[in-house]
Design an enzyme around this catalytic site. Structure first.
Site, PDB file in Angstrom:
ATOM      1  N   GLY A   1      54.969  24.014  79.132  1.00  0.00           N
ATOM      2  CA  GLY A   1      55.863  24.478  78.065  1.00  0.00           C
ATOM      3  C   GLY A   1      56.643  25.694  78.498  1.00  0.00           C
ATOM      4  O   GLY A   1      56.637  26.052  79.674  1.00  0.00           O
ATOM      5  N   ASN A   2      57.322  26.316  77.574  1.00  0.00           N
ATOM      6  CA  ASN A   2      58.066  27.540  77.902  1.00  0.00           C
ATOM      7  C   ASN A   2      58.017  28.503  76.720  1.00  0.00           C
ATOM      8  O   ASN A   2      57.462  28.189  75.672  1.00  0.00           O
ATOM      9  CB  ASN A   2      59.506  27.186  78.311  1.00  0.00           C
ATOM     10  CG  ASN A   2      60.263  26.521  77.183  1.00  0.00           C
ATOM     11  OD1 ASN A   2      60.487  27.119  76.146  1.00  0.00           O
ATOM     12  ND2 ASN A   2      60.632  25.249  77.381  1.00  0.00           N
ATOM     13  N   ARG A   3      58.614  29.674  76.911  1.00  0.00           N
ATOM     14  CA  ARG A   3      58.434  30.757  75.945  1.00  0.00           C
ATOM     15  C   ARG A   3      59.496  30.782  74.840  1.00  0.00           C
ATOM     16  O   ARG A   3      59.572  31.742  74.093  1.00  0.00           O
ATOM     17  CB  ARG A   3      58.428  32.097  76.691  1.00  0.00           C
ATOM     18  CG  ARG A   3      57.216  32.241  77.586  1.00  0.00           C
ATOM     19  CD  ARG A   3      57.300  33.494  78.426  1.00  0.00           C
ATOM     20  NE  ARG A   3      57.423  34.691  77.611  1.00  0.00           N
ATOM     21  CZ  ARG A   3      57.811  35.862  78.059  1.00  0.00           C
ATOM     22  NH1 ARG A   3      58.121  35.991  79.336  1.00  0.00           N
ATOM     23  NH2 ARG A   3      57.902  36.900  77.256  1.00  0.00           N
TER      24      ARG A   3
END
Ligand code: CTP
Length: 402
Positions: free
Chosen positions: A208-210
């Protein structure tokens, strides 16, 4: 943030109890809050509560504290007036220019921005009398927010529910910073992707990412109050409140996001790709949890394949005549943001690109943003630091001017 003199008006409706939350939103950031309820509002919330929360005396009538000429002074000194809830009756009195209590006379005197958060039964909201009064006030520069759809006092649901205090405060601050919200997107259909996509490795792990989704949600919120019909395709947006009035389609992976965007692009007038799309996904999603130290080393060496470029795909659909939407992209860059942003805009073929500099985790998950809006026509507009709602206003202004 500079401190403001904020007048919070409260009209006599059951949603008056939520006005306490609106007062707190402003006192917590140090603003000076003066609460002006109508006489009927005090049937729902006591003056003692409003005085304790605001730290200021509360009056309803023009004949109290006459020596202080309150009916003129409160409006003259205000930097912002927020009325929550605004009932059908109060809206009618404001539209008629009445000054029969302290709140209406305050509004009649004021030259500062005025924001109304309506709350009433659906029938009253949809009644042509109310709709014409709302249109009159909007024409005069008053920001009348769209009420939410939802549970009303009785068992019924429909448009007319007051927005949540945090949403009202956010939009009112945006009006204070950037001016009244005009109904410039009425009749337009807007499709916005927001948040980060997640690619499953196995049933418990993912890549995932932020991205928090805040900028995409702020774009949706501003579009709703400019009168657009808004659909959000949302990846991971964690605990964010859904913008009232927008349809939200939840997705997880890039493939799901692509499918949802493509299915709706044909009908959209504007498409914004604010989502942080995972560039790669595991070549194979394991059906049971991967274990450490397996012979094939499947956990320490992930085989990744590239995801489709959703933005590029939307541009290709437009080239094929499947949509004529204005297409807007985002770029988060750690180095040379303007140079890399311009190259990305050309490579993707979008009309506009919002470029953020994200060195050191800046922007992700934060409430503020800044950057540049680059246009395929060669234009470059600097967006100064502001809340994500203020940045959303700048992006919508650029889209509408394009
Ligand atoms: N985007 C997309 N599909 C992808 C990757 C990105 O639609 N597979 C969109 C994003 O939503 C954003 C824009 O393209 O609007 C730019 O995203 P960014 O991650 O900055 O671009 P990339 O093409 O992935 O380039 P980079 O190599 O810099 O990551």
């Amino acid at each position: 943030m500079s401190k403001s003199n904020v007048v919070i008006g409260i009209a006599g409706g059951i949603a008056a109890y939520k006005a306490c939350g609106v007062i707190r939103e402003f006192t917590e950031t140090g603003d000076n809050v003066k609460v002006v309820p109508t006489p009927n509002a005090l049937r729902f919330v006591g003056a003692a509560t409003l005085e304790a929360l605001s730290g200021n005396p509360v009056d309803t009538e023009v004949f109290s504290r006459v020596d202080e000429v309150q009916h003129v002074r409160v409006g003259q000194e205000a930097d912002l007036i927020v009325i929550a809830p605004a009932t059908a009756d109060l809206i009618a009195r404001l539209a008629a220019g009445r000054a029969d209590d302290l709140l209406t006379s305050t509004v009649l005197v004021a030259t500062c921005p005025v924001v109304l958060a309506p709350a009433m039964h659906t029938e009253m909201w949809l009644n042509p009398a109310t709709q014409e009064n709302v249109a009159t006030l909007r024409r005069r520069g008053v920001t009348v927010l769209e009420p939410a759809h939802g549970r009303l006092t009785g068992k019924d649901t429909g448009p007319g529910r007051m927005l949540e205090p945090s949403q009202i405060a956010q939009l009112a601050r945006t009006v204070l910073a950037t001016g009244p919200i005009q109904r410039s997107l009425e009749g337009k259909r807007v499709l916005i992707s927001a948040g980060g996509t997640q690619e499953n490795i196995d049933p418990v792990r993912f890549i995932g990412n932020r991205s928090s989704g805040r900028q995409g949600f702020a774009l949706a919120d501003v579009a709703v109050h400019r009168g657009a019909d808004v659909t959000i395709v949302a990846g991971n947006t964690d605990a964010l409140d859904t913008p009232a009035g927008a349809e939200v389609v939840r997705v997880r992976s890039t493939a799901e996001l692509e499918e949802a965007m493509n299915a709706r692009a044909a009908e959209a007038d504007v498409v914004i790709m604010a989502a942080a799309v995972a560039d790669y996904r595991p070549a194979q999603e394991a059906t049971s949890k991967l274990k450490k130290g397996q012979a094939d080393d499947s956990l320490s060496t992930l085989h990744l394949v590239e995801n489709p470029d959703v933005l590029r795909g939307l541009v290709e659909r437009r080239q094929a005549g499947e949509t004529d939407a204005v297409i807007v992209g985002f770029a988060a860059e750690t180095d040379n943001p303007l140079e890399f942003g311009r190259a990305k805009l050309t490579r993707k073929g979008a009309d506009l690109l919002m470029v953020n500099a994200v060195t050191g985790g800046k922007v992700f998950g934060e409430s503020h943003n800044e950057g540049w809006i680059l246009g395929a026509d060669g234009s470059e507009t600097e967006v100064p630091q502001g809340s994500k709602h203020e940045v959303a206003v700048a992006i919508w202004d650029a889209i509408e001017a394009y």
